[in-house]
Design a protein around this motif. Structure first.
Motif, PDB file in Angstrom:
ATOM      1  N   SER A  11       0.834  -1.212   0.000  1.00 15.62           N
ATOM      2  CA  SER A  11       0.000   0.000   0.000  1.00 15.62           C
ATOM      3  C   SER A  11       0.862   1.252   0.000  1.00 15.62           C
ATOM      4  O   SER A  11       0.456   2.287  -0.511  1.00 15.62           O
ATOM      5  CB  SER A  11      -0.930   0.014   1.205  1.00 15.62           C
ATOM      6  N   SER A  12       2.069   1.152   0.548  1.00 16.67           N
ATOM      7  CA  SER A  12       2.935   2.330   0.511  1.00 16.67           C
ATOM      8  C   SER A  12       3.374   2.606  -0.916  1.00 16.67           C
ATOM      9  O   SER A  12       3.557   3.748  -1.316  1.00 16.67           O
ATOM     10  CB  SER A  12       4.147   2.150   1.430  1.00 16.67           C
ATOM     11  N   ALA A  13       3.520   1.527  -1.709  1.00 23.18           N
ATOM     12  CA  ALA A  13       3.882   1.716  -3.112  1.00 23.18           C
ATOM     13  C   ALA A  13       2.707   2.285  -3.899  1.00 23.18           C
ATOM     14  O   ALA A  13       2.872   3.151  -4.750  1.00 23.18           O
ATOM     15  CB  ALA A  13       4.333   0.389  -3.723  1.00 23.18           C
ATOM     16  N   LEU A  14       1.505   1.816  -3.580  1.00 17.94           N
ATOM     17  CA  LEU A  14       0.346   2.210  -4.383  1.00 17.94           C
ATOM     18  C   LEU A  14      -0.203   3.577  -3.996  1.00 17.94           C
ATOM     19  O   LEU A  14      -0.523   4.385  -4.852  1.00 17.94           O
ATOM     20  CB  LEU A  14      -0.779   1.169  -4.225  1.00 17.94           C
ATOM     21  N   THR A  15      -0.302   3.823  -2.711  1.00 18.36           N
ATOM     22  CA  THR A  15      -1.044   5.009  -2.267  1.00 18.36           C
ATOM     23  C   THR A  15      -0.243   5.921  -1.355  1.00 18.36           C
ATOM     24  O   THR A  15      -0.709   6.987  -1.004  1.00 18.36           O
ATOM     25  CB  THR A  15      -2.290   4.588  -1.468  1.00 18.36           C
ATOM     26  N   GLY A  16       0.925   5.476  -0.928  1.00 18.76           N
ATOM     27  CA  GLY A  16       1.664   6.258   0.056  1.00 18.76           C
ATOM     28  C   GLY A  16       1.137   6.001   1.466  1.00 18.76           C
ATOM     29  O   GLY A  16       1.689   6.477   2.444  1.00 18.76           O
ATOM     30  N   LEU A  27       0.414  -2.017   6.761  1.00 17.85           N
ATOM     31  CA  LEU A  27       1.141  -2.644   7.863  1.00 17.85           C
ATOM     32  C   LEU A  27       1.221  -1.724   9.075  1.00 17.85           C
ATOM     33  O   LEU A  27       1.615  -2.164  10.142  1.00 17.85           O
ATOM     34  CB  LEU A  27       2.543  -3.059   7.405  1.00 17.85           C
ATOM     35  N   GLY A  28       0.830  -0.481   8.940  1.00 25.20           N
ATOM     36  CA  GLY A  28       0.722   0.449  10.066  1.00 25.20           C
ATOM     37  C   GLY A  28       1.917   0.396  11.005  1.00 25.20           C
ATOM     38  O   GLY A  28       2.020  -0.498  11.823  1.00 25.20           O
ATOM     39  N   ASP A  29       2.803   1.353  10.903  1.00 26.75           N
ATOM     40  CA  ASP A  29       4.120   1.140  11.501  1.00 26.75           C
ATOM     41  C   ASP A  29       4.306   1.670  12.922  1.00 26.75           C
ATOM     42  O   ASP A  29       5.336   1.458  13.518  1.00 26.75           O
ATOM     43  CB  ASP A  29       5.184   1.797  10.609  1.00 26.75           C
ATOM     44  N   LYS A  30       3.313   2.350  13.466  1.00 24.76           N
ATOM     45  CA  LYS A  30       3.576   3.112  14.689  1.00 24.76           C
ATOM     46  C   LYS A  30       3.761   2.275  15.943  1.00 24.76           C
ATOM     47  O   LYS A  30       4.841   2.184  16.496  1.00 24.76           O
ATOM     48  CB  LYS A  30       2.454   4.138  14.918  1.00 24.76           C
ATOM     49  N   THR A  31       2.683   1.638  16.372  1.00 28.43           N
ATOM     50  CA  THR A  31       2.732   1.058  17.716  1.00 28.43           C
ATOM     51  C   THR A  31       2.951  -0.455  17.685  1.00 28.43           C
ATOM     52  O   THR A  31       2.604  -1.160  18.617  1.00 28.43           O
ATOM     53  CB  THR A  31       1.419   1.336  18.466  1.00 28.43           C
ATOM     54  N   ARG A  32       3.481  -0.938  16.593  1.00 29.48           N
ATOM     55  CA  ARG A  32       3.576  -2.389  16.489  1.00 29.48           C
ATOM     56  C   ARG A  32       4.842  -2.896  17.168  1.00 29.48           C
ATOM     57  O   ARG A  32       5.853  -2.247  17.204  1.00 29.48           O
ATOM     58  CB  ARG A  32       3.563  -2.777  15.017  1.00 29.48           C
ATOM     59  N   ALA A  58      17.190  -6.162  18.722  1.00 28.96           N
ATOM     60  CA  ALA A  58      16.244  -6.188  17.598  1.00 28.96           C
ATOM     61  C   ALA A  58      16.355  -4.899  16.802  1.00 28.96           C
ATOM     62  O   ALA A  58      16.767  -3.866  17.323  1.00 28.96           O
ATOM     63  CB  ALA A  58      14.821  -6.340  18.127  1.00 28.96           C
ATOM     64  N   PHE A  59      15.998  -4.999  15.536  1.00 30.29           N
ATOM     65  CA  PHE A  59      15.967  -3.817  14.670  1.00 30.29           C
ATOM     66  C   PHE A  59      14.713  -3.919  13.822  1.00 30.29           C
ATOM     67  O   PHE A  59      14.487  -4.934  13.162  1.00 30.29           O
ATOM     68  CB  PHE A  59      17.221  -3.797  13.791  1.00 30.29           C
ATOM     69  N   ILE A  60      13.880  -2.884  13.880  1.00 28.06           N
ATOM     70  CA  ILE A  60      12.631  -2.922  13.117  1.00 28.06           C
ATOM     71  C   ILE A  60      12.607  -1.765  12.136  1.00 28.06           C
ATOM     72  O   ILE A  60      12.826  -0.615  12.516  1.00 28.06           O
ATOM     73  CB  ILE A  60      11.404  -2.841  14.050  1.00 28.06           C
ATOM     74  N   ARG A  61      12.399  -2.087  10.887  1.00 27.30           N
ATOM     75  CA  ARG A  61      12.394  -1.052   9.851  1.00 27.30           C
ATOM     76  C   ARG A  61      11.072  -1.106   9.099  1.00 27.30           C
ATOM     77  O   ARG A  61      10.731  -2.130   8.523  1.00 27.30           O
ATOM     78  CB  ARG A  61      13.542  -1.320   8.869  1.00 27.30           C
ATOM     79  N   PRO A  62      10.307  -0.006   9.087  1.00 23.53           N
ATOM     80  CA  PRO A  62       9.078  -0.015   8.297  1.00 23.53           C
ATOM     81  C   PRO A  62       9.386  -0.077   6.809  1.00 23.53           C
ATOM     82  O   PRO A  62      10.528   0.105   6.395  1.00 23.53           O
ATOM     83  CB  PRO A  62       8.411   1.302   8.669  1.00 23.53           C
ATOM     84  N   SER A  63       8.351  -0.314   6.051  1.00 23.44           N
ATOM     85  CA  SER A  63       8.532  -0.430   4.600  1.00 23.44           C
ATOM     86  C   SER A  63       9.028   0.884   4.007  1.00 23.44           C
ATOM     87  O   SER A  63       8.554   1.950   4.387  1.00 23.44           O
ATOM     88  CB  SER A  63       7.189  -0.792   3.974  1.00 23.44           C
ATOM     89  N   SER A  69       8.846   3.729   1.379  1.00 25.43           N
ATOM     90  CA  SER A  69       7.563   4.152   0.810  1.00 25.43           C
ATOM     91  C   SER A  69       7.741   4.790  -0.552  1.00 25.43           C
ATOM     92  O   SER A  69       8.837   5.180  -0.935  1.00 25.43           O
ATOM     93  CB  SER A  69       6.873   5.122   1.762  1.00 25.43           C
ATOM     94  N   GLY A  70       6.634   4.875  -1.250  1.00 23.77           N
ATOM     95  CA  GLY A  70       6.608   5.584  -2.535  1.00 23.77           C
ATOM     96  C   GLY A  70       7.097   4.731  -3.685  1.00 23.77           C
ATOM     97  O   GLY A  70       7.792   3.743  -3.496  1.00 23.77           O
ATOM     98  N   GLY A  71       6.700   5.123  -4.886  1.00 25.87           N
ATOM     99  CA  GLY A  71       7.182   4.450  -6.080  1.00 25.87           C
ATOM    100  C   GLY A  71       6.550   3.091  -6.288  1.00 25.87           C
ATOM    101  O   GLY A  71       5.602   2.715  -5.613  1.00 25.87           O
ATOM    102  N   ALA A  72       7.101   2.343  -7.221  1.00 28.40           N
ATOM    103  CA  ALA A  72       6.531   1.060  -7.590  1.00 28.40           C
ATOM    104  C   ALA A  72       6.963  -0.015  -6.601  1.00 28.40           C
ATOM    105  O   ALA A  72       7.959   0.127  -5.903  1.00 28.40           O
ATOM    106  CB  ALA A  72       6.983   0.688  -8.993  1.00 28.40           C
ATOM    107  N   LEU A  73       6.195  -1.092  -6.577  1.00 26.67           N
ATOM    108  CA  LEU A  73       6.517  -2.201  -5.679  1.00 26.67           C
ATOM    109  C   LEU A  73       7.932  -2.723  -5.926  1.00 26.67           C
ATOM    110  O   LEU A  73       8.647  -3.082  -4.994  1.00 26.67           O
ATOM    111  CB  LEU A  73       5.496  -3.325  -5.871  1.00 26.67           C
TER     112      LEU A  73
END
Ligand code: GDP
Length: 341
Positions: free
Chosen positions: A107-112, A116-121, A131-136, A138-142
């Motif tokens: 969805s980040s590729a399609l709509t920005g 996966l909602g990255d805030k409170t997970r 641990a290291f957590i990196r959100p997706s 964003s932007g552009g094509a898949l």
């Protein structure tokens, strides 16, 4: 995001050129969190000069990468992916591992936006220094999002993370992209049959090496039925890994049940694949596949951005649609304009 297709004039095959980038490399290799964050920002950048530096860095990191187990995890929104990854991740950390969680959010590729909602997970996991957590990205094509994630994966491995989880969410293409960068692909399912059928229909089950029926605490009997359903169907459809019939586990991420069994199956998979040579073979094939994907994206981009092609394309497409010009003639003309034939 246009990153996978950027031209890379002057990119070196030997590693980082500047002293600053050499310091960055040393920082990543010694597992410094700030260096890791900086390196990942660099590989996610679309700026041409950043891409060039990132290539040098990646080339130098490559010989230090590859030691982790790479686990793809997918499932519909709400199935419990983040809860499960947190439980499994904390368990692995207790056993002495270091865990990186990356995401490919279609969805980040399609709509920005973000499914996966990255805030409170994964709060507990996020706070853990191992641990290291990196959100997706964003932007552009898949394709661009997946390419950035793949490069992040290499950086994390070189920084000493030996468990890499790449998470995505049920829309076919993103699953294919994640399966193509991981050793084992895991599908989370809810204990109800409607959901099973959906995954079967979308062809995702074919990619799957391991199914986890999560939320078994809500309805143990339904979870058992779902398990039996998959156990009978899987040998017919799952064909990702020759010689491996995907096991089906029942779990409750919330109650942290089924987590030990999950790691046991991951271990069993890795041993079986190593013994047959399939593990290394898959990684080599994935690397070659990745190379071709980058080439194809670059060709498509260079074709699409060619001014002559852009000028002629509407009329030629119209003529083909009208039936006044043969598709092959139009295609040849456009390829010639782009210097490709
Ligand atoms: P995601 O969208 O797939 O990442 O799902 P989440 O991990 O955010 O979980 C969605 C909701 O399901 C949250 O309210 C979780 O607490 C809940 N959940 C996750 N795993 C379980 C489980 O095993 N049992 C139960 N009862 N609830 C769960």
């Amino acid at each position: 995001m246009k990153r996978a297709t950027d031209p890379l004039p002057g990119a070196t095959a030997s590693g980082p050129a500047s002293p600053a980038d050499q310091e960055l490399l040393a920082g990543v290799l010694s597992g410094q969190p700030r260096a890791l964050a900086k390196a990942i920002t660099l590989v996610e950048s679309t700026r041409v000069d950043h891409r060039r530096r990132a290539q040098g860095l990646l080339q130098a990191l490559l010989s230090h990468a590859g030691a982790a187990i790479r686990i793809g995890i997918s499932g519909a929104p709400g199935v419990g992916k983040s809860t499960f990854i947190e439980a499994a991740g904390l368990h692995a950390i207790e056993a002495g591992h270091r865990v990186a969680v990356l995401a490919v959010d279609p969805s980040s590729a399609l709509t920005g936006g973000s499914i996966l909602g990255d805030k409170t997970r994964m709060e507990q996991l996020a706070r853990n220094p191992r641990a290291f957590i990196r959100p997706s990205p964003s932007g552009g094509a898949l394709g661009g999002v997946a390419a950035a994630t793949r490069e992040c994966l290499l950086v994390c491995e070189a920084a000493g993370f030996d468990v890499i989880v790449v998470e995505t969410v049920g829309v076919g293409q993103s699953e294919t992209a994640v399966a193509a960068m991981t050793d084992i692909f895991v599908l989370l399912q809810l204990p109800n049959a409607g959901d099973d059928l959906q995954a079967m229909k979308k062809g995702i089950v074919e990619l799957t090496d391991l199914i986890v029926i999560n939320k078994a605490d809500l309805d143990a009997r339904a979870a058992q039925r779902a398990r039996e359903h998959f156990e009978s169907a899987l040998p017919l459809v799952a064909n990702r890994t020759a010689g491996w019939i995907p096991p089906v586990l029942v779990a409750s991420a919330l109650k942290r049940e089924g987590i030990v069994e999950f790691w046991n199956e991951i271990g069993r998979f890795r041993e079986a694949m190593r013994a047959s040579g399939a593990f290394e073979r898959r990684r080599r094939e994935q690397a070659v596949g990745w190379m071709w994907e980058i080439i194809q994206n670059a060709l498509r981009d260079s074709f699409g951005s060619n001014p002559d092609v852009r000028r002629e394309l509407p009329a030629l497409e119209h003529a083909v649609r009208d039936g006044t010009m043969a598709a092959t003639v139009a295609a040849q003309r456009l390829l010639a304009l782009a210097g490709l034939s």
